[in-house]
Design an enzyme around this catalytic site. Structure first.
Site, PDB file in Angstrom:
ATOM      1  N   SER A  70       0.371  -1.617  -0.070  1.00  0.00           N
ATOM      2  CA  SER A  70      -0.192   0.197  -0.272  1.00  0.00           C
ATOM      3  C   SER A  70       1.318   1.161   0.287  1.00  0.00           C
ATOM      4  O   SER A  70       0.624   2.183  -0.681  1.00  0.00           O
ATOM      5  CB  SER A  70      -0.603   0.084   1.717  1.00  0.00           C
ATOM      6  OG  SER A  70      -1.556   1.305   1.435  1.00  0.00           O
ATOM      7  N   LEU A  77       1.093   8.195   4.603  1.00  0.00           N
ATOM      8  CA  LEU A  77      -0.234   9.052   4.888  1.00  0.00           C
ATOM      9  C   LEU A  77       0.121   9.239   5.887  1.00  0.00           C
ATOM     10  O   LEU A  77      -0.397  10.667   5.972  1.00  0.00           O
ATOM     11  CB  LEU A  77      -1.522   7.763   4.116  1.00  0.00           C
ATOM     12  CG  LEU A  77      -1.826   7.370   2.917  1.00  0.00           C
ATOM     13  CD1 LEU A  77      -2.644   6.806   2.746  1.00  0.00           C
ATOM     14  CD2 LEU A  77      -1.456   8.738   1.261  1.00  0.00           C
ATOM     15  N   GLU A  95       5.705   2.018  15.067  1.00  0.00           N
ATOM     16  CA  GLU A  95       7.101   1.757  14.230  1.00  0.00           C
ATOM     17  C   GLU A  95       6.616   0.638  13.233  1.00  0.00           C
ATOM     18  O   GLU A  95       6.882  -0.172  11.995  1.00  0.00           O
ATOM     19  CB  GLU A  95       7.286   0.413  15.568  1.00  0.00           C
ATOM     20  CG  GLU A  95       8.918   0.432  15.250  1.00  0.00           C
ATOM     21  CD  GLU A  95       8.893  -1.164  16.071  1.00  0.00           C
ATOM     22  OE1 GLU A  95       9.790  -2.134  15.736  1.00  0.00           O
ATOM     23  OE2 GLU A  95       8.994  -0.711  17.677  1.00  0.00           O
ATOM     24  N   ASN A 129      -1.125   1.053  21.228  1.00  0.00           N
ATOM     25  CA  ASN A 129      -0.938  -0.679  20.521  1.00  0.00           C
ATOM     26  C   ASN A 129      -2.835  -1.494  21.196  1.00  0.00           C
ATOM     27  O   ASN A 129      -3.078  -2.248  20.662  1.00  0.00           O
ATOM     28  CB  ASN A 129       0.231  -1.601  21.372  1.00  0.00           C
ATOM     29  CG  ASN A 129       0.982  -0.847  20.246  1.00  0.00           C
ATOM     30  OD1 ASN A 129       1.426  -1.600  19.459  1.00  0.00           O
ATOM     31  ND2 ASN A 129       1.799  -0.632  21.305  1.00  0.00           N
TER      32      ASN A 129
END
Length: 306
Positions: A70, A77, A95, A129
């Site tokens: 992508s 992006l 990360e 996360n």
């Protein structure tokens, strides 16, 4: 036996807002959006490095490859949130994007520089996360423990920051009591958290690991695992009761044989030691110190035949 996603990201809308009020917004995206006009700029990807202390250690290779494809088409992006370490920029959040960009061969990536305390960095990494369901159960438990031990937060405070119940935080950290090899099985998705929690009832680490291997090999469900653990715990208890009874019997025999040693010592006039294996078997040692005493003992034993 793949572990199911635990839905860790549910109900975390106010996570970062309660985490570090007055300094950052309600999500990592909000921090980035707030800073875009002021601090966002492009930088050589080699000048950006991951934070070695961040909670997440495992990354899905297939998902990274998918993201890298992508990025090849559309670029990165969303900028990475970083802190300035003078000679390089250390990642606070993003990360996964950095790793995927490296795979895609990207030379420059967008970053936003933010000045935060060590505790804020850990907490932001943890919340990001958890919101994105990126942590495995062991990584999550380690992160919770770090907030408690390194930054001296209470369990209630940790629970509030991650929008979880105190019980959920406690149960998460209990997984760190598992055998390290069992923890790795959880990380590798060979066991679910349900299996892992059931294994906590086994105190012996080696029995715990053997049971974990059996669960994986035989593809046992959580309910089947709980039944197995009950049998193993009962077996441990039986062994413990037997050992305790044996110990009591040994103590009783020691008293009896010590009394017999004293009686034989008086009768023979020398030191006597009784080494017993159980109540039916053993060995008697009689000491003598010169040939005269040896002859005297022989005469005594010979006289017993008459």
């Amino acid at each position: 036996m793949p572990a199911k996603k635990s839905g860790l990201g549910k109900g975390l809308g106010k996570g970062l807002d309660s985490l570090i009020p007055d300094k950052v917004g309600t999500t990592v995206e909000a921090i980035e959006e707030d800073s875009k006009s002021k601090n966002e700029f492009m930088v050589n990807i080699n000048k950006v490095e991951p934070n070695k202390e961040q909670p997440r250690k495992n990354f899905d290779e297939d998902a990274l490859l998918e993201l890298s494809e992508s990025i090849k088409q559309f670029g990165v992006l969303q900028p990475l949130l970083v802190q300035d370490k003078d000679t390089y920029y250390e990642i606070i959040a993003g990360e996964r994007r950095w790793r995927a960009a490296k795979l895609a061969g990207v030379k420059e990536i967008p970053i936003i520089v933010k000045k935060l305390s060590p505790q804020e960095i850990v907490e932001i990494s943890l919340i990001e996360n958890i919101q994105r369901e990126d942590l495995n159960p062991i990584e999550e438990a380690i992160a919770f423990k770090r907030l408690l031990t390194e930054f001296h937060l209470k369990q209630d405070e940790v629970a509030e920051r991650v929008s979880k119940s105190r019980t959920a935080v406690t149960n998460s950290m209990r997984l760190l009591k598992l055998n390290e090899k069992v923890q790795q099985m959880v990380i590798d998705e060979m066991l679910t958290t349900g299996h892992a929690r059931a294994l906590l009832a086994l105190e012996d680490q080696e029995i715990q690991f053997s049971a974990a291997q059996k669960i994986f090999d035989e593809k046992l469900s959580v309910r089947e695992t709980e039944k197995l653990i009950k049998k193993l715990v009962k077996g441990d208890a039986s062994d413990s009761d037997k050992a305790k009874a044996d110990d009591e019997e040994n103590k009783r025999l020691k008293v009896i044989y010590h009394d017999l040693e004293e009686k034989m010592k008086q009768a023979l006039g020398t030191k006597v030691i009784i080494n017993f294996k159980d109540k039916n078997k053993g060995k008697i040692e009689i000491e003598y110190y010169d040939s005269d005493q040896f002859e005297h003992l022989l005469e005594m034993f010979q006289s017993l035949k008459k």
